[in-house]
Write a protein that holds these residues in place. Structure first.
Motif, PDB file in Angstrom:
ATOM      1  N   GLN A 135       0.823  -1.212   0.000  1.00 15.89           N
ATOM      2  CA  GLN A 135       0.000   0.000   0.000  1.00 15.89           C
ATOM      3  C   GLN A 135       0.856   1.262   0.000  1.00 15.89           C
ATOM      4  OE1 GLN A 135      -1.948  -1.199   3.708  1.00 15.89           O
ATOM      5  NE2 GLN A 135      -3.915  -1.094   2.650  1.00 15.89           N
ATOM      6  N   GLY A 136       2.114   1.112  -0.361  1.00 13.36           N
ATOM      7  CA  GLY A 136       3.008   2.266  -0.358  1.00 13.36           C
ATOM      8  C   GLY A 136       3.060   2.954  -1.708  1.00 13.36           C
ATOM      9  N   ASN A 137       3.958   3.923  -1.825  1.00 12.57           N
ATOM     10  CA  ASN A 137       4.077   4.691  -3.062  1.00 12.57           C
ATOM     11  C   ASN A 137       4.506   3.835  -4.245  1.00 12.57           C
ATOM     12  OD1 ASN A 137       3.269   7.138  -1.992  1.00 12.57           O
ATOM     13  ND2 ASN A 137       5.343   7.775  -1.450  1.00 12.57           N
ATOM     14  N   VAL A 138       5.369   2.849  -3.992  1.00 10.95           N
ATOM     15  CA  VAL A 138       5.814   1.987  -5.086  1.00 10.95           C
ATOM     16  C   VAL A 138       4.648   1.157  -5.612  1.00 10.95           C
ATOM     17  CG1 VAL A 138       7.341   0.093  -5.724  1.00 10.95           C
ATOM     18  CG2 VAL A 138       8.180   1.913  -4.245  1.00 10.95           C
ATOM     19  N   ALA A 139       3.837   0.625  -4.701  1.00 13.88           N
ATOM     20  CA  ALA A 139       2.669  -0.156  -5.117  1.00 13.88           C
ATOM     21  C   ALA A 139       1.719   0.691  -5.952  1.00 13.88           C
ATOM     22  CB  ALA A 139       1.950  -0.711  -3.887  1.00 13.88           C
ATOM     23  N   LEU A 140       1.492   1.928  -5.528  1.00 10.59           N
ATOM     24  CA  LEU A 140       0.600   2.812  -6.284  1.00 10.59           C
ATOM     25  C   LEU A 140       1.205   3.204  -7.624  1.00 10.59           C
ATOM     26  CD1 LEU A 140      -0.875   5.185  -3.553  1.00 10.59           C
ATOM     27  CD2 LEU A 140      -1.945   3.243  -4.669  1.00 10.59           C
ATOM     28  N   ASP A 141       2.507   3.355  -7.655  1.00  7.69           N
ATOM     29  CA  ASP A 141       3.157   3.708  -8.916  1.00  7.69           C
ATOM     30  C   ASP A 141       3.027   2.570  -9.923  1.00  7.69           C
ATOM     31  OD1 ASP A 141       4.614   5.647 -10.421  1.00  7.69           O
ATOM     32  OD2 ASP A 141       6.382   4.382 -10.240  1.00  7.69           O
ATOM     33  N   VAL A 142       3.174   1.336  -9.453  1.00  7.13           N
ATOM     34  CA  VAL A 142       2.995   0.177 -10.335  1.00  7.13           C
ATOM     35  C   VAL A 142       1.556   0.125 -10.844  1.00  7.13           C
ATOM     36  CG1 VAL A 142       2.984  -2.339 -10.432  1.00  7.13           C
ATOM     37  CG2 VAL A 142       4.855  -1.148  -9.284  1.00  7.13           C
ATOM     38  N   ALA A 143       0.593   0.349  -9.940  1.00  7.72           N
ATOM     39  CA  ALA A 143      -0.814   0.354 -10.353  1.00  7.72           C
ATOM     40  C   ALA A 143      -1.080   1.458 -11.369  1.00  7.72           C
ATOM     41  CB  ALA A 143      -1.708   0.535  -9.122  1.00  7.72           C
ATOM     42  N   ARG A 144      -0.490   2.607 -11.152  1.00 10.70           N
ATOM     43  CA  ARG A 144      -0.680   3.726 -12.083  1.00 10.70           C
ATOM     44  C   ARG A 144      -0.137   3.391 -13.468  1.00 10.70           C
ATOM     45  NH1 ARG A 144       2.659   7.761 -13.567  1.00 10.70           N
ATOM     46  NH2 ARG A 144       4.220   7.079 -12.038  1.00 10.70           N
ATOM     47  N   ILE A 145       1.013   2.745 -13.509  1.00  6.96           N
ATOM     48  CA  ILE A 145       1.598   2.362 -14.794  1.00  6.96           C
ATOM     49  C   ILE A 145       0.697   1.365 -15.517  1.00  6.96           C
ATOM     50  CG2 ILE A 145       3.506   1.098 -15.856  1.00  6.96           C
ATOM     51  CD1 ILE A 145       4.254   3.927 -15.151  1.00  6.96           C
ATOM     52  N   LEU A 146       0.130   0.428 -14.776  1.00  9.76           N
ATOM     53  CA  LEU A 146      -0.714  -0.596 -15.392  1.00  9.76           C
ATOM     54  C   LEU A 146      -2.046  -0.041 -15.883  1.00  9.76           C
ATOM     55  CD1 LEU A 146      -0.128  -3.565 -12.916  1.00  9.76           C
ATOM     56  CD2 LEU A 146       0.721  -3.376 -15.265  1.00  9.76           C
ATOM     57  N   LEU A 147      -2.555   1.000 -15.231  1.00  6.00           N
ATOM     58  CA  LEU A 147      -3.894   1.496 -15.545  1.00  6.00           C
ATOM     59  C   LEU A 147      -3.902   2.778 -16.369  1.00  6.00           C
ATOM     60  CD1 LEU A 147      -5.569   0.926 -12.053  1.00  6.00           C
ATOM     61  CD2 LEU A 147      -5.911  -0.431 -14.126  1.00  6.00           C
TER      62      LEU A 147
END
Length: 205
Positions: A135-147
């Motif tokens: 649930q950190g910034n890296v996790a959100l960054d990966v989700a952002r790249i995928l979506l």
């Protein structure tokens, strides 16, 4: 800024010791010449002499414009530079070694163009769902790249091979899995807004 302060100090001292200079306007040729002489004859030599003197090893840590770790390096026994993870964290979950499971480091290095992971080639076609543990910034960054739409990603500095794979991606749903609720999430509001701005989301905890 130190140089400007020194210039002002020298000009003030010159006007104090030579009152006639105070009446010389700087916008005419005589004023320009006097200012240039003060600069060449006093300001420059004095500035570089002071600069050289305070850059000696035994004085460098006293200067306020040095980074804190350099100021303390001469009095501490050890200095630790922490600038990001270089290895993966093993969670000990059964099946984490299976194909299609990637560490955050590998995936981030892949779309950032790191040479060690340029040939990662994640499978983004065989499913429409991705699961991210964290649930950190890296996790959100990966989700952002995928979506994020690839038309927008194309305007960034994302690696070309990653952009090509994402253009053919079938991922439409991304689950962020965390141990605790959204209040304890380690991400920043900025990263969260960038993800939630373009997608529909559901909180379930």
């Amino acid at each position: 800024e130190n140089f400007l302060i020194l210039q002002a100090f020298i000009a003030s001292m010159a006007c104090y010791n030579f009152p006639l200079l105070a009446n010389v306007p700087l916008w005419n040729s005589k004023g320009y010449i006097i200012a240039l002489l003060l600069h060449i004859a006093l300001s420059e030599p004095l500035y570089y002499w002071i600069h050289k003197m305070f850059h000696r090893d035994y004085l460098f840590y006293q200067l306020s414009y040095y980074p804190p770790f350099l100021r303390s390096a001469s009095i501490l026994l050890q200095v630790v530079l922490a600038y990001g993870a270089e290895s993966d964290r093993i969670l000990g979950i059964p099946g984490e070694e299976l194909k299609g499971i990637y560490s955050a480091r590998e995936f981030v290095w892949w779309y950032n163009g790191h040479p060690d992971c340029s040939d990662l080639d994640p499978d983004l076609k065989s499913t429409d769902t991705a699961v991210i543990l964290g649930q950190g910034n890296v996790a959100l960054d990966v989700a952002r790249i995928l979506l994020r739409p690839t038309s927008e990603l194309a305007k960034t500095d994302i690696a070309d091979h990653a952009l090509a794979s994402l253009q053919e991606s079938s991922i439409r749903k991304v689950y962020l899995v965390g141990r605790r609720g959204p209040v304890q999430a380690a991400c920043t509001a900025k990263e969260l807004r960038e993800v939630l701005g373009n997608v529909k989301y559901l909180l379930d905890y």
